[in-house]
Scaffold this motif. Structure first.
Motif, mmCIF file in Angstrom:
data_model
loop_
_atom_site.group_PDB
_atom_site.id
_atom_site.type_symbol
_atom_site.label_atom_id
_atom_site.label_comp_id
_atom_site.label_asym_id
_atom_site.label_seq_id
_atom_site.Cartn_x
_atom_site.Cartn_y
_atom_site.Cartn_z
ATOM 1 N N ARG A 36 -3.707 47.584 57.727
ATOM 2 C CA ARG A 36 -2.985 47.511 58.990
ATOM 3 C C ARG A 36 -2.456 46.098 59.219
ATOM 4 O O ARG A 36 -1.272 45.905 59.530
ATOM 5 C CB ARG A 36 -3.928 47.950 60.110
ATOM 6 N N VAL A 54 1.576 44.711 59.489
ATOM 7 C CA VAL A 54 2.169 43.950 60.589
ATOM 8 C C VAL A 54 2.751 42.637 60.064
ATOM 9 O O VAL A 54 3.861 42.247 60.417
ATOM 10 C CB VAL A 54 1.116 43.647 61.687
ATOM 11 N N HIS A 81 -0.745 45.615 50.732
ATOM 12 C CA HIS A 81 -0.323 46.815 51.461
ATOM 13 C C HIS A 81 0.084 47.922 50.493
ATOM 14 O O HIS A 81 -0.205 49.088 50.716
ATOM 15 C CB HIS A 81 0.837 46.469 52.401
ATOM 16 N N LEU A 82 0.725 47.519 49.420
ATOM 17 C CA LEU A 82 1.156 48.482 48.403
ATOM 18 C C LEU A 82 -0.050 49.145 47.729
ATOM 19 O O LEU A 82 -0.134 50.374 47.652
ATOM 20 C CB LEU A 82 2.026 47.758 47.368
ATOM 21 N N GLN A 115 6.149 59.084 57.333
ATOM 22 C CA GLN A 115 5.552 57.816 56.906
ATOM 23 C C GLN A 115 5.095 57.875 55.444
ATOM 24 O O GLN A 115 5.227 56.903 54.710
ATOM 25 C CB GLN A 115 4.386 57.444 57.812
ATOM 26 N N LEU A 148 10.007 48.898 45.348
ATOM 27 C CA LEU A 148 9.357 47.603 45.172
ATOM 28 C C LEU A 148 8.870 47.420 43.739
ATOM 29 O O LEU A 148 9.030 46.348 43.147
ATOM 30 C CB LEU A 148 8.182 47.457 46.147
ATOM 31 N N ALA A 191 8.221 51.368 59.141
ATOM 32 C CA ALA A 191 7.714 50.301 60.000
ATOM 33 C C ALA A 191 7.743 50.735 61.469
ATOM 34 O O ALA A 191 6.861 50.382 62.250
ATOM 35 C CB ALA A 191 8.535 49.031 59.795
HETATM 36 C C1 HEM Z 1 7.731 46.985 52.603
HETATM 37 C C2 HEM Z 1 7.432 46.930 53.831
HETATM 38 C C3 HEM Z 1 6.353 47.691 54.551
HETATM 39 C C4 HEM Z 1 6.026 47.471 55.852
HETATM 40 C C5 HEM Z 1 6.652 46.458 56.813
HETATM 41 C C6 HEM Z 1 4.961 48.392 56.180
HETATM 42 C C7 HEM Z 1 4.359 48.449 57.421
HETATM 43 C C8 HEM Z 1 3.379 49.347 57.772
HETATM 44 C C9 HEM Z 1 2.717 49.397 59.027
HETATM 45 C C10 HEM Z 1 2.950 48.439 60.207
HETATM 46 C C11 HEM Z 1 1.834 50.430 58.995
HETATM 47 C C12 HEM Z 1 0.905 50.882 60.102
HETATM 48 C C13 HEM Z 1 -0.520 50.574 59.713
HETATM 49 C C14 HEM Z 1 -1.529 51.384 60.449
HETATM 50 O O1 HEM Z 1 -1.187 52.332 61.191
HETATM 51 O O2 HEM Z 1 -2.708 51.075 60.278
HETATM 52 C C15 HEM Z 1 1.955 51.060 57.712
HETATM 53 C C16 HEM Z 1 1.228 52.153 57.298
HETATM 54 C C17 HEM Z 1 1.253 52.680 56.022
HETATM 55 N N1 HEM Z 1 1.910 52.140 54.927
HETATM 56 FE FE1 HEM Z 1 3.273 50.656 55.007
HETATM 57 N N2 HEM Z 1 4.653 49.151 55.092
HETATM 58 C C18 HEM Z 1 5.481 48.761 54.055
HETATM 59 C C19 HEM Z 1 5.468 49.255 52.767
HETATM 60 C C20 HEM Z 1 4.616 50.248 52.295
HETATM 61 C C21 HEM Z 1 4.575 50.702 50.929
HETATM 62 C C22 HEM Z 1 5.426 50.170 49.785
HETATM 63 C C23 HEM Z 1 3.647 51.673 50.863
HETATM 64 C C24 HEM Z 1 3.321 52.442 49.609
HETATM 65 C C25 HEM Z 1 2.227 52.714 49.117
HETATM 66 C C26 HEM Z 1 3.075 51.839 52.202
HETATM 67 C C27 HEM Z 1 2.093 52.753 52.568
HETATM 68 C C28 HEM Z 1 1.641 52.953 53.837
HETATM 69 C C29 HEM Z 1 0.781 54.051 54.251
HETATM 70 C C30 HEM Z 1 0.236 55.160 53.366
HETATM 71 C C31 HEM Z 1 0.552 53.888 55.630
HETATM 72 C C32 HEM Z 1 -0.249 54.794 56.544
HETATM 73 C C33 HEM Z 1 -1.531 54.172 56.947
HETATM 74 C C34 HEM Z 1 -2.271 54.985 57.978
HETATM 75 O O3 HEM Z 1 -1.846 56.089 58.341
HETATM 76 O O4 HEM Z 1 -3.295 54.469 58.429
HETATM 77 N N3 HEM Z 1 3.691 50.950 53.039
HETATM 78 N N4 HEM Z 1 2.891 50.375 56.966
#
Ligand code: HEM
Lengths: 124, 118
Positions: A27, A31, A80-81, B22, B33, B75
């Motif tokens: 998380r 951010v 994050h990835l 999402q 990426l 995001a």
């Molecule tokens: C590149 C810019 C990215 C940004 C700015 C971003 C931002 C975020 C944010 C703010 C959250 C919310 C976190 C939460 O609810 O705890 C999130 C959740 C998530 N992100 Fe990303 N993310 C990015 C890329 C990625 C990538 C490349 C993946 C691939 C694996 C990914 C996978 C996820 C998943 C699976 C969630 C869900 C988490 C949950 O439901 O708790 N994200 N992301």
């Protein structure tokens, strides 16, 4: 719901097993990456603008401060990835058991730390 | 009224659909990426002309746009979830939602300008 049930929301007494840490860092890193998107776009704009801007950017990125900022950003993004891939695998049912969750949390942490170190080596 | 206000800034107004969007956008972003990382690592001493040609390629433009749209949606949903988790005051939360949305739109327009200029 029983309103009299015991509730503990004291962050100092709650236990944080590794999977919980992996989760909250996912998380936090999300951010952080969101906040640094302008940095990324600025670099993209310069790198694609013209040959001289490309060189300017390369020079800017040799300063220790910029390198550190870039390292923080890339480490957070890679974290994050990796943690995101773990999350997606669990969403499709891989590693959902308690044991599976603990193991994948350890693997995630090791991969993320390794990637952060490699990013550092690559940058410096 | 309050309930409506708390949901009005969710992407689709439907939690399950937001959840799914999402995941899908996460996969697209991950593929993009990994591709960029692979490209940079396999091109040591990258120069301007190769880099420019990469992004000027029509296929790459589509891929980049796909990534940018995915990123914006991803995001948006992510930040929405976090704000609704931690910010209890509805009015304060709405301000955060609006600021996030405007920021994402601005980033998006900026990114389109960068890629379109090629
Ligand atoms: C590149 C810019 C990215 C940004 C700015 C971003 C931002 C975020 C944010 C703010 C959250 C919310 C976190 C939460 O609810 O705890 C999130 C959740 C998530 N992100 Fe990303 N993310 C990015 C890329 C990625 C990538 C490349 C993946 C691939 C694996 C990914 C996978 C996820 C998943 C699976 C969630 C869900 C988490 C949950 O439901 O708790 N994200 N992301």
């Amino acid at each position: 719901m029983n309103k009299q049930r015991p509730v503990n929301l004291n962050l100092l007494t709650i236990k944080f097993p590794l999977p919980a840490i992996v989760s909250i860092l996912h998380r936090a890193s999300g951010v952080f990456v969101f906040l640094l998107i302008p940095l990324l776009l600025w670099m993209l704009a310069l790198s694609l603008g013209s040959p001289s801007q490309f060189d300017d950017l390369q020079n800017t990125l040799t300063s220790a401060g910029m390198k550190f900022l870039l390292w923080l950003f890339l480490s957070a993004l890679l974290y994050h990835l990796v943690a995101g891939i773990r999350h997606l695998l669990m969403d499709v049912g891989v590693g959902e058991s308690l044991m599976g969750g603990r193991i994948s949390a350890i693997v995630t942490m090791i991969c993320a730390i390794l990637l952060a170190v490699l990013t550092g080596i690559w940058l410096w | 009224m309050v309930k409506k206000l708390t949901n009005i800034f969710s992407l689709s107004g439907n939690g399950l659909r937001d959840w799914m969007v999402q995941r899908v956008t996460a996969v697209i972003a991950a593929v993009y990426l990994l591709f960029i990382i692979g490209y940079i690592l396999s091109h040591t001493n990258l120069n301007y002309f190769d880099w420019q040609a990469l992004f000027a390629n029509p296929w790459m433009k589509v891929f980049s746009m796909l990534f940018l749209i995915s990123l914006g949606l991803h995001a948006w949903i992510g930040m929405w979830t976090i704000f609704t988790d931690y910010i209890k005051s509805v009015s304060v939360r709405l301000v955060f939602h609006v600021v996030t949305l405007v920021a994402l739109l601005a980033y998006f327009i900026w990114a389109v300008q960068i890629l379109w200029g090629l």
